[in-house]
Design an enzyme around this catalytic site. Structure first.
Site: not given
Ligand code: NAD
Ligand code: TYD
Length: 348
Positions: A128-130, A153, A157
């Site tokens: 992630t970019d975070e 989180y 990461k």
């Molecule tokens: P998500 O929370 O929707 O899914 C995570 C998956 O990982 C689930 O299926 C869960 O069952 C599985 N999991 C959790 N713990 C586990 C363990 N101990 N062993 C095996 N499986 C396990 O997450 P996502 O949004 O699909 O994100 C996927 C990846 O992409 C993550 O690594 C996250 O950091 C990265 N990412 C997410 C975003 C975003 O906006 N969602 C952006 C950039 C990077």
């Molecule tokens: P989120 O979807 O949790 O992603 P991330 O924290 O990984 O960026 O949140 C996106 C943005 O929205 C973040 O600035 C927090 C804000 N947010 C709200 O304002 N209200 C909410 O209920 C949630 C879940 C997030």
């Protein structure tokens, strides 16, 4: 080739498998997922019976289980999505983030190293970019921006990214990392901003905006992220990091307003009534002000171009959540309701 996809039942992992399993019958995709609250097998219905897809329920924090999985399937490629992924949950209960995101990544790297010579062709780490922390009003994250994570989180990461890079430098493990901006799209668990707001707006529930809604996120449609990962796997250089984004920065309040407009249009509710659901609630501690990705490296080296812009992608997403009521009901289990109560009752 045998491809282990960790976390393939989550949001991005399931989109990745839904795109690639039908497209690549010559590869075997093994989904290694613990099936936590964030997973839903209904997201994989369209590929579940394909001969080149298999689910192996695995906890990546269990070193022995990971070793056995790798010895059984001898993957040439690992695409590592599995993680605890929600910032607010990491603030309430950080332990699982350390166990899964750090120890889990370590276990995968170790098991990949132990594969017979020539088997492990690539370990692709999805991040992630975070990890870069917060930007001020100007500037973009590049691959050389120093790490400065704010939440448990993002710190977990960041640790996992460092481990992946260390395994490349120390042991010569073939690795690549992508750091992507915020994703949105089908199958996203409705604890995250976009799906939470779509469903609450459609159901006449409050729309809880943290602080004043001025925080900025850089949005990318999930399928574009998946295509970027596949492009980096094939065209990126070993040992390199690629930042992935779609040049789509938006203030949270503007995102919520846009969702209100789309939901009003799609459901026929009056716009003022939907907008009237917006509530400003207590801010997130350590809330990063702004994320924004410079995607020029992945565009230049891997020919990546996002297909959706935020407007087209958001409309698709709103329609998907309104049309897939069964999926929504299934993921909103008892555990989900407990989380919503815990996170939002304290902020009201
Ligand atoms: P998500 O929370 O929707 O899914 C995570 C998956 O990982 C689930 O299926 C869960 O069952 C599985 N999991 C959790 N713990 C586990 C363990 N101990 N062993 C095996 N499986 C396990 O997450 P996502 O949004 O699909 O994100 C996927 C990846 O992409 C993550 O690594 C996250 O950091 C990265 N990412 C997410 C975003 C975003 O906006 N969602 C952006 C950039 C990077
Ligand atoms: P989120 O979807 O949790 O992603 P991330 O924290 O990984 O960026 O949140 C996106 C943005 O929205 C973040 O600035 C927090 C804000 N947010 C709200 O304002 N209200 C909410 O209920 C949630 C879940 C997030």
């Amino acid at each position: 080739m045998n491809i282990v996809v960790t976390g393939g039942a989550g949001f991005i992992g399931s989109n990745f498998l839904n795109l690639l399993v039908p497209r690549h019958p010559e590869h075997r995709f093994i989904n290694a997922d613990k099936l936590t609250y964030a997973a839903h097998l209904g997201s994989l219905e369209s590929i579940a019976d394909r001969p080149n897809y298999a689910l192996e329920r695995t906890d990546i924090a269990d070193a022995q289980a990971v070793r056995e999985l790798f010895q059984k399937h001898k993957p040439q490629l690992v695409v590592h999505f599995a993680a605890e992924s929600h910032v607010d949950r990491s603030i309430h209960a950080p332990e699982a983030f350390i166990t899964t995101n750090i120890t889990g990544t370590f276990n995968l790297l170790q098991a990949f190293r132990e594969l017979p010579q020539g088997h492990g062709v690539l370990f692709h780490h999805v991040s992630t970019d975070e990890v870069y922390g917060s930007l001020g009003e100007t500037g973009l994250f590049t691959e050389t921006t120093p790490y400065d994570p704010s939440s448990p989180y993002s710190a977990s990461k960041a640790s996992s990214d460092h481990l992946v890079r260390a395994y490349h430098r120390t042991y010569g493990l073939p690795t690549k990392i992508t750091n992507c901006s915020n994703n949105y799209g089908p199958y996203q668990f409705p604890e995250k901003l976009v799906p939470l707001m779509i469903l609450n707006a459609a159901e006449g529930k409050p729309l809880p905006v943290y602080g004043r809604g001025v925080n900025i996120r850089d949005w990318l449609y999930v399928e574009d992220h998946c295509e970027a990962i596949w492009a980096v796997i094939h065209k990126g250089r070993i040992g390199e990091t690629y930042n992935v984004g779609g040049l789509s920065e938006r203030r949270n309040l503007d995102v919520v307003q846009q969702i209100c407009a789309l939901v009003a249009e799609e459901t026929g509710q009056p716009l003022a009534q939907v907008q009237g659901l917006i509530r400003f609630v207590e801010d997130r501690p350590g809330h990063d002000l702004r994320y924004a990705i410079d995607p020029s490296k992945v565009m230049r080296e891997c020919d990546f171009r996002p297909r959706e812009n935020f407007e087209s992608g958001l409309r698709k997403t709103v329609r998907w959540f309104l049309e897939n009521k069964t999926w929504v009901e299934q993921v909103r289990s008892g555990e989900y309701r407990k989380w919503i109560e815990k996170n939002y009752s304290a902020r009201a």
